[in-house]
Design a protein around this motif. Structure first.
Motif, PDB file in Angstrom:
ATOM      1  N   LEU A  20       0.832  -1.212   0.151  1.00  0.00           N
ATOM      2  CA  LEU A  20       0.101  -0.053  -0.124  1.00  0.00           C
ATOM      3  C   LEU A  20       0.701   1.035  -0.077  1.00  0.00           C
ATOM      4  CD1 LEU A  20      -2.663  -1.121   2.508  1.00  0.00           C
ATOM      5  CD2 LEU A  20      -2.759  -1.137   0.115  1.00  0.00           C
ATOM      6  N   ARG A  21       1.966   1.241   0.704  1.00  0.00           N
ATOM      7  CA  ARG A  21       3.028   2.370   0.757  1.00  0.00           C
ATOM      8  C   ARG A  21       3.416   2.578  -0.775  1.00  0.00           C
ATOM      9  NH1 ARG A  21       7.988   4.077   1.268  1.00  0.00           N
ATOM     10  NH2 ARG A  21       8.798   1.738   0.707  1.00  0.00           N
ATOM     11  N   LEU A  22       3.817   1.414  -1.240  1.00  0.00           N
ATOM     12  CA  LEU A  22       4.395   1.630  -2.624  1.00  0.00           C
ATOM     13  C   LEU A  22       3.326   2.093  -3.671  1.00  0.00           C
ATOM     14  CD1 LEU A  22       6.361  -1.751  -2.907  1.00  0.00           C
ATOM     15  CD2 LEU A  22       7.293   0.651  -2.684  1.00  0.00           C
ATOM     16  N   LYS A  23       2.440   1.844  -3.500  1.00  0.00           N
ATOM     17  CA  LYS A  23       1.114   2.258  -4.429  1.00  0.00           C
ATOM     18  C   LYS A  23       0.969   3.813  -4.102  1.00  0.00           C
ATOM     19  CE  LYS A  23      -3.788   2.026  -4.863  1.00  0.00           C
ATOM     20  NZ  LYS A  23      -5.069   1.410  -4.528  1.00  0.00           N
ATOM     21  N   GLY A  71      -6.897  -1.158   2.073  1.00  0.00           N
ATOM     22  CA  GLY A  71      -6.595  -0.676   1.030  1.00  0.00           C
ATOM     23  C   GLY A  71      -6.195  -1.317  -0.326  1.00  0.00           C
ATOM     24  N   ALA A  72      -6.048  -2.488  -0.129  1.00  0.00           N
ATOM     25  CA  ALA A  72      -5.691  -3.609  -1.354  1.00  0.00           C
ATOM     26  C   ALA A  72      -6.867  -3.207  -2.231  1.00  0.00           C
ATOM     27  CB  ALA A  72      -5.551  -4.920  -1.108  1.00  0.00           C
ATOM     28  N   PRO A 131       1.655  -1.700  10.187  1.00  0.00           N
ATOM     29  CA  PRO A 131       0.832  -2.013   9.271  1.00  0.00           C
ATOM     30  C   PRO A 131      -0.485  -1.068  10.067  1.00  0.00           C
ATOM     31  CG  PRO A 131       1.758  -4.282   9.782  1.00  0.00           C
ATOM     32  CD  PRO A 131       2.305  -3.080  10.744  1.00  0.00           C
ATOM     33  N   ARG A 132      -1.344  -0.290   8.774  1.00  0.00           N
ATOM     34  CA  ARG A 132      -2.280   0.232   9.309  1.00  0.00           C
ATOM     35  C   ARG A 132      -3.611  -0.732   9.763  1.00  0.00           C
ATOM     36  NH1 ARG A 132      -2.846   3.088   3.509  1.00  0.00           N
ATOM     37  NH2 ARG A 132      -0.707   2.510   3.706  1.00  0.00           N
ATOM     38  N   TYR A 133      -4.639  -0.015  10.589  1.00  0.00           N
ATOM     39  CA  TYR A 133      -5.781  -0.823  10.844  1.00  0.00           C
ATOM     40  C   TYR A 133      -6.880  -0.261   9.781  1.00  0.00           C
ATOM     41  CZ  TYR A 133      -4.213  -1.501  15.446  1.00  0.00           C
ATOM     42  OH  TYR A 133      -3.479  -1.977  16.586  1.00  0.00           O
ATOM     43  N   PRO A 134      -7.524  -1.349   9.426  1.00  0.00           N
ATOM     44  CA  PRO A 134      -8.803  -0.779   8.484  1.00  0.00           C
ATOM     45  C   PRO A 134      -9.763   0.125   8.887  1.00  0.00           C
ATOM     46  CG  PRO A 134      -8.544  -3.263   8.504  1.00  0.00           C
ATOM     47  CD  PRO A 134      -7.713  -2.686   9.777  1.00  0.00           C
ATOM     48  N   SER A 135     -10.111   1.209   8.255  1.00  0.00           N
ATOM     49  CA  SER A 135     -10.861   1.972   8.528  1.00  0.00           C
ATOM     50  C   SER A 135     -12.513   1.828   8.296  1.00  0.00           C
ATOM     51  CB  SER A 135     -10.840   3.400   7.850  1.00  0.00           C
ATOM     52  OG  SER A 135     -10.871   3.219   6.471  1.00  0.00           O
ATOM     53  N   MET A 173     -16.344  -0.746   4.589  1.00  0.00           N
ATOM     54  CA  MET A 173     -17.383  -0.724   3.464  1.00  0.00           C
ATOM     55  C   MET A 173     -17.131  -0.952   2.217  1.00  0.00           C
ATOM     56  SD  MET A 173     -19.708  -0.360   5.868  1.00  0.00           S
ATOM     57  CE  MET A 173     -21.168  -0.202   4.828  1.00  0.00           C
ATOM     58  N   LYS A 174     -15.814  -0.303   1.687  1.00  0.00           N
ATOM     59  CA  LYS A 174     -15.594  -0.144   0.292  1.00  0.00           C
ATOM     60  C   LYS A 174     -15.060  -1.697  -0.089  1.00  0.00           C
ATOM     61  CE  LYS A 174     -13.890   4.626  -0.081  1.00  0.00           C
ATOM     62  NZ  LYS A 174     -12.680   5.501  -0.071  1.00  0.00           N
ATOM     63  N   ALA A 175     -14.571  -2.288   0.821  1.00  0.00           N
ATOM     64  CA  ALA A 175     -13.911  -3.783   0.834  1.00  0.00           C
ATOM     65  C   ALA A 175     -14.815  -4.516   0.139  1.00  0.00           C
ATOM     66  CB  ALA A 175     -13.402  -4.424   1.988  1.00  0.00           C
TER      67      ALA A 175
END
Length: 255
Positions: free
Chosen positions: A45-48, A76-77, A181-185, A190-192
């Motif tokens: 995700l950081r590279l993206k 975020g994937a 690693p980030r936590y899912p928001s 919802m987007k997932a």
């Protein structure tokens, strides 16, 4: 930049292992993303965010593995692939062949995975996959910078640090310390639900049972022996050393 992340669902590291009928019981167990794979997701995700592109997470496992992939999508994937087929053995060689069959059909600039899985302590799958795909690979990565089609990597070399530069496409495995690693928001969760989620079996990958035949065999499964109470050796240093040697010979059979 097309980034693919190898992801495995494992037991929560706080779970107690129980063996029933020669197998590890999954009754009431909480499953998580393998912690080292979570570093890989975060790095993708950081590279993206730095270079643009798309992040695809891939897992081989039973249907419950979808939960781990959904978590990665919520982080975020962009897309998830679950390869689920009861004929796939839990063998590092077999798993790497299945992953290679999928990745042969796509264009990957970067492939990321965890340094090893915490359930089986295995760190072979990603390295075997790099060999099958004929990709350069760097393991135990603690820093990853990409520019001009090359990656400058800092890796953990058994407590020391080593700097390596490789051309892309390449495969990297994440070590602890690479990122946080980030936590899912909540919006991410919802987007997932609407992101592409593909499910494949051996037939879709064009693999036969013979091609994924395991190279290893598990003879038995057992818990480690119960830890015994420690001993405090008495006397002068020379006497303590003699006692230690005697114990290592008579009780632990270490020498």
């Amino acid at each position: 930049m097309n980034i693919f992340v190898l992801l495995k669902q494992t037991f929560d590291t706080e779970e107690k292992i129980v063996i029933q009928g020669g197998e590890i019981s999954e009754d009431g167990v909480k499953f998580i993303i393998n912690p080292y794979d979570e570093y890989a997701v975060e790095e993708a995700l950081r590279l993206k965010e730095l270079h643009g592109g798309q992040v695809t997470v891939i897992s081989i496992g039973p249907p419950r593995s979808a939960e781990a992939l959904r978590t990665a999508l919520a982080m975020g994937a962009d897309e998830a692939v679950l390869i689920s087929d009861e004929r796939i053995p839990a063998d590092e060689y077999s798993l790497s062949v299945v992953l290679a069959a999928y990745l042969y059909k796509v264009t990957a600039d970067v492939v990321l995975g965890g340094n090893f899985s915490v359930d089986q302590g295995s760190g072979q799958v990603a390295v075997r996959l790099a060999q099958l795909l004929n990709l350069p690979h760097v393991s135990s990565v603690t820093k990853l910078d990409i520019a001009d089609g090359k990656a400058k990597v800092l890796r953990d070399a058994e407590g020391d640090a080593e700097t390596i530069e490789v051309a892309l496409p390449a495969l990297f495995t994440a070590q602890q310390g690479l990122n946080e690693p980030r936590y899912p928001s909540l919006p991410g969760i919802m987007k997932a639900k609407k992101k592409p989620f593909h499910q494949l079996g051996l037939s879709e990958l064009g693999l036969s049972d013979a091609e994924i035949a395991p190279r290893t065999e598990r003879i038995s499964l057992s818990l480690p022996p119960q830890r015994q109470a420690g001993q405090i050796l008495q006397g002068e240093l020379k006497e303590q050393a003699a006692q230690l040697v005697s114990l290592l010979r008579s009780e632990d059979k270490a020498i």
